[in-house]
Scaffold this motif. Structure first.
Motif, PDB file in Angstrom:
ATOM      1  N   ALA A  75       0.835  -1.209   0.000  1.00  0.00           N
ATOM      2  CA  ALA A  75       0.000   0.000   0.000  1.00  0.00           C
ATOM      3  C   ALA A  75       0.869   1.259   0.000  1.00  0.00           C
ATOM      4  O   ALA A  75       0.434   2.317  -0.437  1.00  0.00           O
ATOM      5  CB  ALA A  75      -0.944  -0.003   1.194  1.00  0.00           C
ATOM      6  N   HIS A  76       2.102   1.138   0.508  1.00  0.00           N
ATOM      7  CA  HIS A  76       3.045   2.268   0.464  1.00  0.00           C
ATOM      8  C   HIS A  76       3.960   2.189  -0.762  1.00  0.00           C
ATOM      9  O   HIS A  76       4.950   2.905  -0.841  1.00  0.00           O
ATOM     10  CB  HIS A  76       3.945   2.254   1.704  1.00  0.00           C
ATOM     11  N   GLN A  77       3.688   1.277  -1.642  1.00  0.00           N
ATOM     12  CA  GLN A  77       4.586   0.990  -2.780  1.00  0.00           C
ATOM     13  C   GLN A  77       6.009   0.745  -2.303  1.00  0.00           C
ATOM     14  O   GLN A  77       6.984   1.184  -2.911  1.00  0.00           O
ATOM     15  CB  GLN A  77       4.581   2.140  -3.792  1.00  0.00           C
ATOM     16  N   GLY A  78       6.112   0.062  -1.184  1.00  0.00           N
ATOM     17  CA  GLY A  78       7.432  -0.187  -0.613  1.00  0.00           C
ATOM     18  C   GLY A  78       7.923  -1.601  -0.886  1.00  0.00           C
ATOM     19  O   GLY A  78       7.263  -2.400  -1.561  1.00  0.00           O
ATOM     20  N   ARG A  79       9.114  -1.876  -0.332  1.00  0.00           N
ATOM     21  CA  ARG A  79       9.676  -3.224  -0.475  1.00  0.00           C
ATOM     22  C   ARG A  79       9.196  -4.085   0.686  1.00  0.00           C
ATOM     23  O   ARG A  79       8.924  -3.590   1.782  1.00  0.00           O
ATOM     24  CB  ARG A  79      11.208  -3.154  -0.423  1.00  0.00           C
TER      25      ARG A  79
END
Ligand code: GLU
Length: 292
Positions: free
Chosen positions: A35-39
């Protein structure tokens, strides 16, 4: 939303297969990262080699893949990282001391029980091993009254503000155990820093460990991630579901049923879909709506 540098992780102990409780932790950490476009990283916490079950790490990784949770980068394996824990421990210098107390001696001092179930350490070996005692474990000193970091405060994204006074709640805690294994508290801090983890999402059974971890991060000069401690999946009698008390392995022939159950536990409404990839698309949106 702090997207670009968000790094989250799932860090199971491979002492058995994925179960309903660890699936919830995996799902929430995965959804928060996506959802945070994170890893989203995977780390096998097999530092306690006595509890590691042969094949469990591979089994957990295969289950995650089958459920459509794909991690980024290589899997970090704690049992291969002893020298990193050794180095961090050495960096703590004088704050670390050898302790010759047995578990019974510590329990007999009746200072009470810390959040993780261990007896609070009375500081017996702080100024040196008593005559006739052999070093068992390595402990780190916690601050005395009036010293910096005496009390650790942090805001948990789910549980709200938390405060722990290390000396009265846990006492000087173990970094290397009597059996020679590095303790979870040290290993998790070293590895979260090494992997650049910015956001930790895990079960509330670790809420009481977080102040110790923030303390070690401060001593070692590591950044402190943000924390979210999820409610625990329990048996009908309220006891935490764990491999130790017989949590059932998941039936991976029904991946969507498992995913929907875990999502419901997390308070997410995800419409019925006919594939795992479609489930995740909707679940990420649901997580974002509800929790970001
Ligand atoms: N290895 C721990 C467990 O399986 C989780 C550690 C963490 O997320 O910090 O309970």
């Amino acid at each position: 939303m702090q997207s670009a540098h968000y790094t989250g992780r799932f860090a199971p102990s491979p002492s058995g297969p994925l179960h309903a409780g660890s699936l919830v932790a995996a799902m929430a950490s995965y959804l928060d990262a996506r959802a945070h476009q994170g890893r989203w990283l995977l780390r096998m916490e097999d530092v306690d080699e006595a509890r590691t079950v042969q094949g469990a790490a591979q089994d957990i990784a295969a289950s995650l893949s089958q459920l459509g949770m794909h991690w980024d980068g290589p899997v970090l394996v704690q049992s291969r990282r002893q020298q990193h824990y050794q180095r961090a421990c050495a960096q703590l210098g004088e704050r670390v001391y050898a302790c010759g107390c047995t578990r019974k001696e510590i329990a007999d001092s009746r200072l009470g029980i810390a959040a993780d179930g261990a007896a609070i350490y009375p500081g017996t070996c702080r100024s040196g091993l008593a005559a006739g005692k052999r070093a068992h474990a390595l402990r780190v000193r916690v601050p005395e009254p009036g010293q910096a970091l005496e009390q650790i405060d942090f805001e948990d994204r789910w549980q709200g503000w938390q405060r722990q006074h290390l000396a009265s709640a846990v006492g000087d805690f173990v970094l290397r155990r009597a059996d020679g294994f590095w303790a979870y508290q040290l290993a998790v801090v070293v590895d979260d820093a090494e992997q650049g983890v910015t956001h930790i999402v895990r079960g509330a059974d670790l809420l009481g460990s977080t102040a110790r971890q923030i303390y070690l991060q401060s001593l070692l000069g590591y950044p402190t991630p943000t924390y979210l401690h999820l409610p625990l999946v329990t048996h009908a009698d309220g006891e935490k579901l764990s491999k130790q008390n017989g949590a059932q392995a998941l039936d991976l022939n029904q991946p969507l049923t498992l995913l929907h159950e875990a999502a419901r536990f997390l308070g997410l409404e995800v419409a019925r879909v006919d594939g795992v990839a479609a489930f995740w698309e909707l679940a990420v949106l649901a997580w974002r709506r509800r929790y970001l």
